[in-house]
Design a protein around this motif. Sequence first.
Motif, PDB file in Angstrom:
ATOM      1  N   ARG A   1       1.027  -1.440   0.131  1.00 55.11           N
ATOM      2  CA  ARG A   1      -0.633   0.050   0.227  1.00 55.11           C
ATOM      3  C   ARG A   1       0.651   1.348   0.027  1.00 55.11           C
ATOM      4  O   ARG A   1       0.529   2.355   0.445  1.00 55.11           O
ATOM      5  CB  ARG A   1      -0.815  -0.032   1.166  1.00 55.11           C
ATOM      6  CG  ARG A   1      -1.694  -1.227   0.698  1.00 55.11           C
ATOM      7  CD  ARG A   1      -2.953  -1.280   2.103  1.00 55.11           C
ATOM      8  NE  ARG A   1      -1.872  -1.655   3.557  1.00 55.11           N
ATOM      9  CZ  ARG A   1      -2.259  -1.843   4.962  1.00 55.11           C
ATOM     10  NH1 ARG A   1      -3.178  -1.540   5.050  1.00 55.11           N
ATOM     11  NH2 ARG A   1      -1.398  -2.228   5.244  1.00 55.11           N
ATOM     12  N   ILE A   2       1.776   0.505  -0.301  1.00 56.42           N
ATOM     13  CA  ILE A   2       3.054   1.956  -0.882  1.00 56.42           C
ATOM     14  C   ILE A   2       4.016   1.676  -1.340  1.00 56.42           C
ATOM     15  O   ILE A   2       4.409   0.942  -1.524  1.00 56.42           O
ATOM     16  CB  ILE A   2       3.824   1.910   0.794  1.00 56.42           C
ATOM     17  CG1 ILE A   2       3.422   2.372   2.203  1.00 56.42           C
ATOM     18  CG2 ILE A   2       4.673   3.182   1.086  1.00 56.42           C
ATOM     19  CD1 ILE A   2       4.021   2.882   3.958  1.00 56.42           C
ATOM     20  N   LYS A   3       4.175   3.096  -2.556  1.00 55.28           N
ATOM     21  CA  LYS A   3       4.479   2.763  -3.648  1.00 55.28           C
ATOM     22  C   LYS A   3       6.001   3.964  -3.140  1.00 55.28           C
ATOM     23  O   LYS A   3       6.480   4.559  -2.957  1.00 55.28           O
ATOM     24  CB  LYS A   3       3.783   3.534  -4.699  1.00 55.28           C
ATOM     25  CG  LYS A   3       4.467   3.243  -6.284  1.00 55.28           C
ATOM     26  CD  LYS A   3       3.893   3.424  -7.193  1.00 55.28           C
ATOM     27  CE  LYS A   3       4.915   3.168  -8.518  1.00 55.28           C
ATOM     28  NZ  LYS A   3       5.009   4.568  -9.402  1.00 55.28           N
ATOM     29  N   GLY A   4       7.530   2.669  -3.500  1.00 57.49           N
ATOM     30  CA  GLY A   4       8.560   3.270  -3.529  1.00 57.49           C
ATOM     31  C   GLY A   4       9.097   3.876  -2.673  1.00 57.49           C
ATOM     32  O   GLY A   4       8.781   3.276  -1.275  1.00 57.49           O
ATOM     33  N   SER A   5      10.504   4.513  -2.503  1.00 58.05           N
ATOM     34  CA  SER A   5      10.734   5.283  -1.405  1.00 58.05           C
ATOM     35  C   SER A   5      10.459   6.292  -0.899  1.00 58.05           C
ATOM     36  O   SER A   5      10.050   7.277  -1.535  1.00 58.05           O
ATOM     37  CB  SER A   5      11.906   5.123  -1.629  1.00 58.05           C
ATOM     38  OG  SER A   5      12.834   5.672  -2.813  1.00 58.05           O
ATOM     39  N   CYS A   6      11.024   6.848   0.361  1.00 59.29           N
ATOM     40  CA  CYS A   6      11.351   8.334   0.180  1.00 59.29           C
ATOM     41  C   CYS A   6      11.735   9.296   1.606  1.00 59.29           C
ATOM     42  O   CYS A   6      12.363   7.706   2.459  1.00 59.29           O
ATOM     43  CB  CYS A   6       9.745   8.274   0.537  1.00 59.29           C
ATOM     44  SG  CYS A   6       8.885   7.495   2.619  1.00 59.29           S
ATOM     45  N   LEU A   7      11.826   9.930   2.331  1.00 66.49           N
ATOM     46  CA  LEU A   7      12.323  10.553   3.364  1.00 66.49           C
ATOM     47  C   LEU A   7      11.361  10.244   4.207  1.00 66.49           C
ATOM     48  O   LEU A   7       9.846  11.301   4.452  1.00 66.49           O
ATOM     49  CB  LEU A   7      13.205  11.156   3.538  1.00 66.49           C
ATOM     50  CG  LEU A   7      14.727  10.896   3.212  1.00 66.49           C
ATOM     51  CD1 LEU A   7      14.704  11.125   1.811  1.00 66.49           C
ATOM     52  CD2 LEU A   7      15.517  12.680   3.725  1.00 66.49           C
ATOM     53  N   VAL A   8      11.377  10.477   5.484  1.00 67.08           N
ATOM     54  CA  VAL A   8      10.636  10.697   6.541  1.00 67.08           C
ATOM     55  C   VAL A   8      10.865  11.110   7.840  1.00 67.08           C
ATOM     56  O   VAL A   8      11.790  10.929   8.043  1.00 67.08           O
ATOM     57  CB  VAL A   8      10.071   9.650   7.075  1.00 67.08           C
ATOM     58  CG1 VAL A   8       8.356   8.825   6.250  1.00 67.08           C
ATOM     59  CG2 VAL A   8      10.287   8.428   8.319  1.00 67.08           C
ATOM     60  N   ILE A   9      10.080  12.000   8.499  1.00 69.06           N
ATOM     61  CA  ILE A   9      10.275  13.193   9.981  1.00 69.06           C
ATOM     62  C   ILE A   9      10.328  12.058  11.603  1.00 69.06           C
ATOM     63  O   ILE A   9       9.290  12.014  10.936  1.00 69.06           O
ATOM     64  CB  ILE A   9      10.070  13.961   9.749  1.00 69.06           C
ATOM     65  CG1 ILE A   9       9.989  14.682   8.227  1.00 69.06           C
ATOM     66  CG2 ILE A   9      10.403  14.966  10.611  1.00 69.06           C
ATOM     67  CD1 ILE A   9       8.580  16.042   8.191  1.00 69.06           C
ATOM     68  N   LEU A  10      11.449  11.681  11.506  1.00 70.05           N
ATOM     69  CA  LEU A  10      10.649  11.400  13.002  1.00 70.05           C
ATOM     70  C   LEU A  10      11.380  11.674  14.300  1.00 70.05           C
ATOM     71  O   LEU A  10      12.452  12.680  14.266  1.00 70.05           O
ATOM     72  CB  LEU A  10      12.210   9.976  12.797  1.00 70.05           C
ATOM     73  CG  LEU A  10      12.418   8.873  11.901  1.00 70.05           C
ATOM     74  CD1 LEU A  10      13.755   7.554  12.473  1.00 70.05           C
ATOM     75  CD2 LEU A  10      10.822   8.197  12.031  1.00 70.05           C
ATOM     76  N   GLU A  11      10.712  11.715  15.335  1.00 69.25           N
ATOM     77  CA  GLU A  11      10.871  12.958  16.599  1.00 69.25           C
ATOM     78  C   GLU A  11      11.132  11.758  17.621  1.00 69.25           C
ATOM     79  O   GLU A  11      10.148  10.991  17.630  1.00 69.25           O
ATOM     80  CB  GLU A  11       8.977  13.808  15.873  1.00 69.25           C
ATOM     81  CG  GLU A  11       9.557  14.567  15.598  1.00 69.25           C
ATOM     82  CD  GLU A  11       7.778  15.564  15.311  1.00 69.25           C
ATOM     83  OE1 GLU A  11       7.372  15.811  16.869  1.00 69.25           O
ATOM     84  OE2 GLU A  11       7.981  15.874  14.848  1.00 69.25           O
ATOM     85  N   LYS A  12      11.598  12.391  18.167  1.00 73.07           N
ATOM     86  CA  LYS A  12      11.654  11.753  19.574  1.00 73.07           C
ATOM     87  C   LYS A  12      10.494  11.611  20.506  1.00 73.07           C
ATOM     88  O   LYS A  12       9.872  13.328  20.564  1.00 73.07           O
ATOM     89  CB  LYS A  12      12.740  12.295  20.320  1.00 73.07           C
ATOM     90  CG  LYS A  12      13.383  11.463  21.726  1.00 73.07           C
ATOM     91  CD  LYS A  12      14.349  12.022  22.227  1.00 73.07           C
ATOM     92  CE  LYS A  12      15.243  11.409  23.252  1.00 73.07           C
ATOM     93  NZ  LYS A  12      14.028  10.609  23.975  1.00 73.07           N
TER      94      LYS A  12
END
Length: 736
Positions: free
Chosen positions: A213-224
């Motif tokens: 249900r997700i296509k390809g790659s990406c960058l995600v923002i992670l938060e502490k």
Amino acid sequence: MESKPPTLQTLPSDELRAILWRFSERYDLSMLVQSVRAVARGPVARLVANGARNSHEWTDEKNSLLEVFDGSGISAVFLGPEYGGFIEGPKNLAMALVAFELSWVDAGAATFSLAGNLGLAPIHERGTPEQREHYMSLAAPAEGRAPIRAAFALTEPIPFVGVETGLLGGKLRVVSWKDGEEPVLHVDKRGRFITNMGFANVVTAAVDSADERIKGSCLVILEKGDQGIWDRGIPTRKLVHQLSSTRDPVFSLQVPASRIIGGYTVKDGVIIPNYSHGEVIEAVFRRTRVTVGLMTAAKLLSAVEPVIRYQRARFRGGEAGEPGSPRYDLGLQTKQDVLHRLVDVWATGEASAALGFEAARMFDALDPLEKAKDRIFAERKLVGRAAFKALAKLGDEAIEFLNLSREAAPDEAKLAALRDDPLVQFALLDAQANVFCPACKLWNTGYGATMMREAVSLMGGYGVTEDCPGFLGHKWMDAQLEATYEGPEAVQRRQMSLTMTNPVFLALFETWIKDLRATASGRPESGACLLASAMQLWLWTLRHLQTATDANGQKLYQSNRQGVTFPLADALCWLLASRQQILDAINLETSADAHPAVAEELPGVLSFLISLCHVQAARAAGEVSRICADLVFGYNSHPEWTEEACAACYGASELDELEGVIPGIASAARGTGTAHEDSQAHPVKAGPCPDVSALQPFLRLNGKLNSCLTGSRLAKDRAAVALSKVMIPEALDYPQ
Ligand SMILES: Cc1cc2nc3c(=O)[nH]c(=O)nc-3n(C[C@H](O)[C@H](O)[C@H](O)COP(=O)(O)OP(=O)(O)OC[C@H]3O[C@@H](n4cnc5c(N)ncnc54)[C@H](O)[C@@H]3O)c2cc1C
């Protein structure tokens, strides 16, 4: 009375440097330089002097630099005024100056300021307006609240991402997706060597889909604070940049889909990120790598003063030299070799700073043009193949513009239309920036590391001690990291091997050769003509290799033949650095009248810088000549003394017979190695020699290049004499 030629009195002043690097009109940048310098030569230098680099742990004293950076404005340089920053417009040059000033003392300190920007850069370059607004505002230091601290996590434990950024091990899955609501995602990411991880509370991480249900790659923002595991991991036991924090973190976190950088669309129940991780990384690195290139340049230039001081004082206090004697006053500087080697270090520093700052300025000029191009393409709905075709057409127009601007009587209306077209100007600048960025990262750091070794060696045993003034030993080792992170040399060479063959770049390159010849007629001692000849040789070699085949009939210039493409990229770097050094020196000369503040020092500094230009041009020409000759001849097979090869040659008696019909043939054939004596015995060290008649143009250009070296050693001698006379302060101004 004959007037004396100007000589270098003192090391170049800040005012002169600002003209040389073309920011003298920018008061904001001059203020920034002073503010960063106070931090670098104060708190940063004291930490290094007190041994903070002896541990790779992120200690409290290192952590205290964060607040110092916030207070001095360093943390906010990256941010636009709307988010709490203080510099209007593009900030590539500003960040380059920050990195330069910090690295003058310690590149680890520069790196942790840079890494914070790098962590935010994906959001800055490709984030949605909401993401940008949110995170950029929080990144600004403000009363009563600590700014967020960012890190950038691309590299993963072996066997995943390193140079090959496509081998992503980090994964993204859908955890829940209720009708009409934002999907919740699960991120698994392990990082390797992630800078700032000792304290970062926001991480931009590259991940690939592990969910249909997700296509390809990406960058995600992670938060502490996100639900799950936020493990900073173990510190990297690094030998370099110990004033920055590097760890191998582990993240297993749930985040809303709105954390995908640049947003996403949903089609047939599948989340499609608007930008792949590759697209975001490309936009980010093409700017941040320039800054890294300037870090090594700063080190080289910072080495000059400590080395001179060491050389001068080397024999003072001994019995042999009384004050006033050459041994006392000049110390090691009575020996030509140490002066010549320092000239080489200084010349390399000048060339790499010139290249790096030009690249930074180029991106400042490119940023608004790129935005205009993106806007116009969006209005015209140019995406995918259509955008690609439009860019190719722009390239043609850019070349037409270049051709027209060199015509004696051009069609003025057409010329003006092309000059005023932001798309054409974008194509021109983009073609250059795509070469300058990897070139400055590659050459400044790679060759810079080699020259830092040379600087260290000039300090003798002192050079490899912790007590070495200017921390030169640390700087040498640090330079190797600069050559490695944000993509090591192979990445830069690979990129250059594609971008340097762009027809727009090559058309520009041809105009530069002509311009350098013109420069040389006014300033022959700058080495401009020599460099133009080297550029011509490089261009001939590239064009030859693009069509030539090796002895087995295999194409030479192709992506998997790194043995061909990579050395050519290296050779180009030498040329670009030397050219920029010359252009800056000439610009200094022509703009000096507008700067009375430097009138006194200018003649001496200028004549010295021009000598350094000539020294560097000679070094560049030598490298280019060596590399090109190796590539042009090295892929042809050498003839052997075999029956088959001899059969293709004239026999001695055959030649004697022919001599009667064609006078001169015997000596000509023997001269070109296409003859053998009848005995068939192979004389020791006597051929057979390869037939190079098809490569005569190369030999001619290379021969010309050799003669163009005329005067280059005189320039080196002049620069060496200047080094032995220049006045330096009593003591280094750091640590304080
Ligand atoms: C102190 C430090 C801080 C760092 N900070 C960060 C950070 O904040 N964020 C982050 O994501 N990463 C960071 N890195 C990682 C850094 O960017 C990588 O180490 C670097 O990109 C090289 O990857 P690698 O170590 O896996 O080398 P490898 O990929 O294993 O390369 C090894 C050698 O092989 C060569 N090579 C590899 N592939 C090719 C190829 N296709 N063609 C030709 N030659 C090739 C390389 O040039 C190199 O010489 C940091 C590293 C260090 C040491």
